[in-house]
Design a protein around this motif. Structure first.
Motif, mmCIF file in Angstrom:
data_model
loop_
_atom_site.group_PDB
_atom_site.id
_atom_site.type_symbol
_atom_site.label_atom_id
_atom_site.label_comp_id
_atom_site.label_asym_id
_atom_site.label_seq_id
_atom_site.Cartn_x
_atom_site.Cartn_y
_atom_site.Cartn_z
ATOM 1 N N ASP B 174 67.796 1.345 45.159
ATOM 2 C CA ASP B 174 69.524 1.134 44.599
ATOM 3 C C ASP B 174 69.306 0.928 43.494
ATOM 4 N N GLU B 175 69.122 1.526 42.284
ATOM 5 C CA GLU B 175 69.734 0.890 40.702
ATOM 6 C C GLU B 175 70.672 0.958 40.146
ATOM 7 N N ASP B 176 71.303 1.318 40.931
ATOM 8 C CA ASP B 176 72.937 1.053 40.308
ATOM 9 C C ASP B 176 73.626 0.202 41.030
ATOM 10 N N GLY B 177 72.891 -0.145 42.580
ATOM 11 C CA GLY B 177 74.159 -1.167 43.594
ATOM 12 C C GLY B 177 74.801 -0.699 43.802
ATOM 13 N N ASP B 178 74.790 0.638 44.140
ATOM 14 C CA ASP B 178 76.015 0.598 44.522
ATOM 15 C C ASP B 178 76.261 1.072 46.014
ATOM 16 N N ASP B 184 72.458 8.911 40.691
ATOM 17 C CA ASP B 184 72.376 8.520 39.892
ATOM 18 C C ASP B 184 71.461 7.582 39.545
ATOM 19 N N ASP B 185 70.436 7.521 40.674
ATOM 20 C CA ASP B 185 69.060 6.530 40.937
ATOM 21 C C ASP B 185 68.338 7.743 40.731
ATOM 22 N N THR B 186 67.527 6.948 38.983
ATOM 23 C CA THR B 186 66.902 8.008 38.716
ATOM 24 C C THR B 186 65.531 7.828 38.887
#
Lengths: 636, 207
Positions: B174-178, B184-186
């Motif tokens: 979870d790259e964007d931590g949402d 959105d998580d490339t």
């Protein structure tokens, strides 16, 4: 016509006189070439486009490997945008052909450019004096009229001719119309016979192109239907020539000079909208050319056993050619080719026929050079540019004959044939010449007055097959090939005026590296014919001929094979005094035969334009349908 | 009889091959639960080994000038059309494909889009839901197949899809931590595409 007929170099060679021409099936001069033993023609372009020729394992495309001349004037077109060596005989009224020599193989030194698989020579004139008036009509909704004249005191080379024909054709997209005119003069001045002629032609034609077999099987298309935008074209030609034959002591020489203007416009689409889903794959090709040349042939009689034959010839061609992508309305959406070409050819040859008792041998050689200049304004993928190249070739030839007893003659020949470079593929200083070395051994036997037998074997080897890639405008080499084959047949004349012939030609052409069959070239061609030459019953003089051709399945690239085809044609002429009635029937048994078959992917009805089909499917060009043609004429 | 002997030249014969889509029931990567795995696929093409055309030059002429300049190409079987496949669902008959007899070596499947959702349990015991709808528009080339197509027997191609193998390379980060894995998580997206177009996930068997 002017030059004395040369001795036969092949047991498969054929000489036609005017009677043979009249007894030959078909109605066009192109049809006459079918008389060449081992030759198959395919007509995928409608009435007006050059046929496709196949001879002894060669796919000569539109004439690339068969050299044909008219009274010494070369008829193959160099670097035609549609195909090198393009050989279109629609301009020549068959009524003006007084004879033909058709030679498979290359044996004598006089044969020049495009003489790879074989060669042919046509003689021009109006065989019978008087006023000729004719009308024709056919079940293909054809109407035509002709008028010709030859003075009673003049030779066949003095004539005028005019004809015009219009036809709707049988099936879709097969209409054509043409007008032709010709005039010639023949005169003897001292020891010289002078001849001059002009021929003009203008034609417009539709082309049915190909059909997908699955569309026909599913009933979406009829056998003689066509897809929208399948093609067609315009073709015109003006040819003028002068010939002088001089006899002086031991010398006989013939000098020919000629000039020609030519225009060709072809629209075609063989893949639908497969490559270009939005616009369709149709192309427009144009060719405008001015050509001229000279030919000199001489023979020196050095005694009863030895002659010297020699000759020289040259031709100059100036060409402007274009190719463009067009949409269904014919509007150009992409220019692909716009090129100007200047091509020059110069050749010289000599041979020495020697007769030693029953043995005749004629060694000889031809040396030939080509100069090609290319100026590309547009060439898709290549851009603009200029190139110039020179290419020489030396072609040794040998023909020999041995009379074995009073009735049997053995014939042998060997020679190198060649084809000039196609201009658009020429790169600076590089212009590959296609070269083929071949030979033949055969025999003909006159068993009796009423029976002749013939047979033989031939082979041709090409060290590096050169193909021209029209898309990339580059010469490509596909490795070495060899063609091995044989032929056999007989001519029987059981009663006066009746002639029965059977000829079988087999050819196994393969790529030597892989053993794969050379695609499209016929492997077996069997031709049976019956001809009636001027048989008289009461006041009627009958001339008739029938011809049945069986073509074995042919190899198609990718491991596919075509169907066999069998077709019979018939011609009959009845003459009562000045009145002539002609009846020609094409495809007597109304067989639905395919004269060309091809397997590749196409897209004519695709609903998903983003994903055109990739599975190869069988396509075919329909062979000539059943057609009855009736002609009525008078010779006054 | 003579004509028959002379005329003998065996070419390819047309065949019809039934094509079946079969998701593999196997283990998914540890901690992964997939609720939806829909695959929007296009044409399936089965190809011959290109060695068939050993004599053909590298540049192939087109059919601009002449029928027959266009070569047959390598496609031996084609099932055209766009269809939605359930990567977790039952076996589905995709229909009859047209083709030609002969050897085949590989297959190519057009993958237009994918819809995948579910959840994954992370190393710390948390649960990350994921949901992705992607336009892929990529051909999956080189799917191995070893078969000889014959006209005298009925043949079936089974197009197998292994969800476990397809999702094995996925990086569940979870790259964007949402708290969710989305478009959105490339890295997540890239590895999903990589896995779904991987040859490990697809196979074609002749039965």
């Amino acid at each position: 016509m002017v030059e004395a007929a040369a001795p036969a170099t092949s047991a498969a060679e054929r000489h036609l006189d005017r009677e043979d021409v009249e007894a030959s099936v078909g109605t066009t001069t192109d049809d006459l070439l079918r008389q060449a033993r081992g030759l198959h023609q395919s007509a995928h372009g409608g009435h007006g486009k050059a046929y496709q020729y196949f001879l002894r394992g060669f796919d000569a495309v539109h004439g690339a490997d068969i050299a044909v001349d008219l009274e010494g004037v070369p008829l193959n077109e160099v670097s035609n945008v549609h195909g090198h060596g393009y050989l279109d005989l629609h301009f020549l009224p068959r009524e003006l052909v007084t004879g033909a020599t058709l030679r498979p193989g290359v044996a004598t030194a006089d044969v020049g450019d495009f003489g790879v698989a074989g060669s042919g020579s046509l003689d021009l004139g109006l065989a019978e004096s008087g006023l000729h008036v004719g009308m024709i009509g056919s079940t293909a909704r054809t109407l035509g009229a002709s008028v010709g004249y030859r003075p009673a005191t003049a030779g066949p080379g003095t004539f005028v001719w005019l004809d015009g024909t219009t036809s709707r054709g049988i099936g879709q997209s097969r209409a054509w119309r043409q007008a032709r005119a010709g005039a010639g003069v023949q005169k003897v001045v001292g020891a010289t016979e002078l001849r001059a002629f002009v021929l003009g032609y203008a034609g417009r034609f539709e082309s049915p192109g190909v059909l997908r077999q699955d569309d026909v099987d599913a009933g979406r298309k009829g056998f003689y239907d066509a897809y929208p935008g399948s093609g067609g074209g315009l073709s015109s030609r003006a040819l003028a020539a002068g010939v002088a034959e001089t006899r002086s002591g031991r010398w006989t020489s013939t000098t020919t000079i000629w000039a020609q203007l030519r225009a060709l416009e072809l629209r075609q689409d063989f893949t639908g909208a497969w490559e270009h889903p939005d616009t369709g794959d149709a192309t427009l090709q144009t060719q405008r050319s001015a050509s001229g040349g000279a030919r000199w042939v001489a023979r020196v009689d050095l005694g009863s056993a030895v002659d010297v034959r020699m000759g020289a010839d040259t031709r100059l061609d100036t060409i402007h050619q274009t190719e463009a992508g067009i949409d269904l309305d014919g509007a150009v959406w992409e220019e692909r080719i716009d090129a100007r070409v200047d091509e020059r050819a110069l050749g010289a040859w000599a041979s020495v026929p020697v007769e030693l008792g029953p043995w005749r041998v004629e060694p000889g050689a031809r040396v030939q050079g080509f100069q090609v200049q290319l100026d590309r304004a547009v060439d898709l993928g290549l851009g603009s540019g200029k190139a110039r190249a020179v290419a020489p070739v030396l072609a040794p030839r040998l023909a020999t004959a041995l009379e074995v007893g009073p009735h049997v003659t053995l014939l042998g020949s060997a020679g190198r044939g060649f084809r000039s470079p196609e201009a658009r593929g020429v790169e600076d200083r590089s212009a590959p010449i296609s070269v083929a070395d071949g030979g033949e051994l055969g025999a003909e036997a006159h068993v009796s007055d009423g029976l002749e037998l013939r047979g033989g074997a031939f082979g041709t080897w090409v060290s590096n097959e050169i193909r021209f890639d029209h898309a990339a405008a580059r010469f490509l080499t596909t490795g070495s090939t060899r063609r091995l084959g044989g032929f056999g047949g007989f001519t029987a004349r059981p009663i006066h005026a009746l002639e029965i012939e059977l000829d079988v030609t087999g050819s196994d052409g393969r790529y030597t590296a892989t053993g794969e069959l050379i695609p499209y070239a016929p492997r077996w061609l069997v031709v049976g014919s019956v001809a009636l030459h001027q048989a008289i019953t009461g006041p009627i003089v009958w001339t008739a001929g029938t011809r049945t051709t069986w073509l074995a399945p042919r190899a198609i690239p990718g491991g596919f094979a075509s169907h066999a085809s069998l077709v019979t044609d018939l011609t009959t002429r009845a003459r009562v005094r000045d009145t002539v009635v002609d009846l020609d029937i094409a495809n007597v048994f109304a067989t639905r035969w395919r004269d060309g078959e091809f397997v590749y992917a196409s897209s004519w009805n695709a609903t998903d334009l983003s994903d055109p089909p990739a599975l190869p499917v069988r396509h075919f060009t329909a062979g000539a349908p059943f057609e009855v043609r009736l002609g009525l004429g008078w010779v006054l | 009889m003579l004509l028959f002997v002379l005329g003998c030249l065996e070419g390819r014969a047309p065949v019809e091959v039934d094509v079946v889509f079969q998701p593999v029931e196997g283990a998914l990567p540890a901690g992964v639960q997939v609720d939806v795995l829909d695959l929007d696929v296009g044409s399936l093409r089965v190809l011959a080994d290109t060695e068939t055309y050993a004599w053909v030059p590298s540049l192939v002429p087109s059919a601009h000038a002449h029928p027959g300049h266009e070569l047959a190409g390598d496609v031996r079987v084609e099932l055209q059309g766009r269809r939605m496949l359930d990567g977790l669902g039952p076996v589905v008959d995709l229909g009859l494909a047209d083709g030609w007899t002969g050897d085949v070596a590989t297959a190519r499947l057009e993958l237009h889009a994918v819809s995948v959702s579910g959840s994954v349990t992370t190393a710390d015991g948390g649960v990350l839901p994921f949901a992705l709808e992607l336009d892929v528009e990529r051909g999956i080339s080189g799917i191995p197949v070893d078969a000889v197509l014959r006209a005298d027997i009925a043949q079936t191609f089974v197009l197998a899809f292994d969800p476990g193998a397809a999702l094995a390379p996925v990086v569940w980060e979870d790259e964007d931590g949402d708290g969710r894995l989305t478009a959105d998580d490339t890295q997540f997206v890239n590895t999903v595409v990589f896995g779904l177009t991987s040859l490990n996930a697809w196979s074609l068997e002749a039965e």
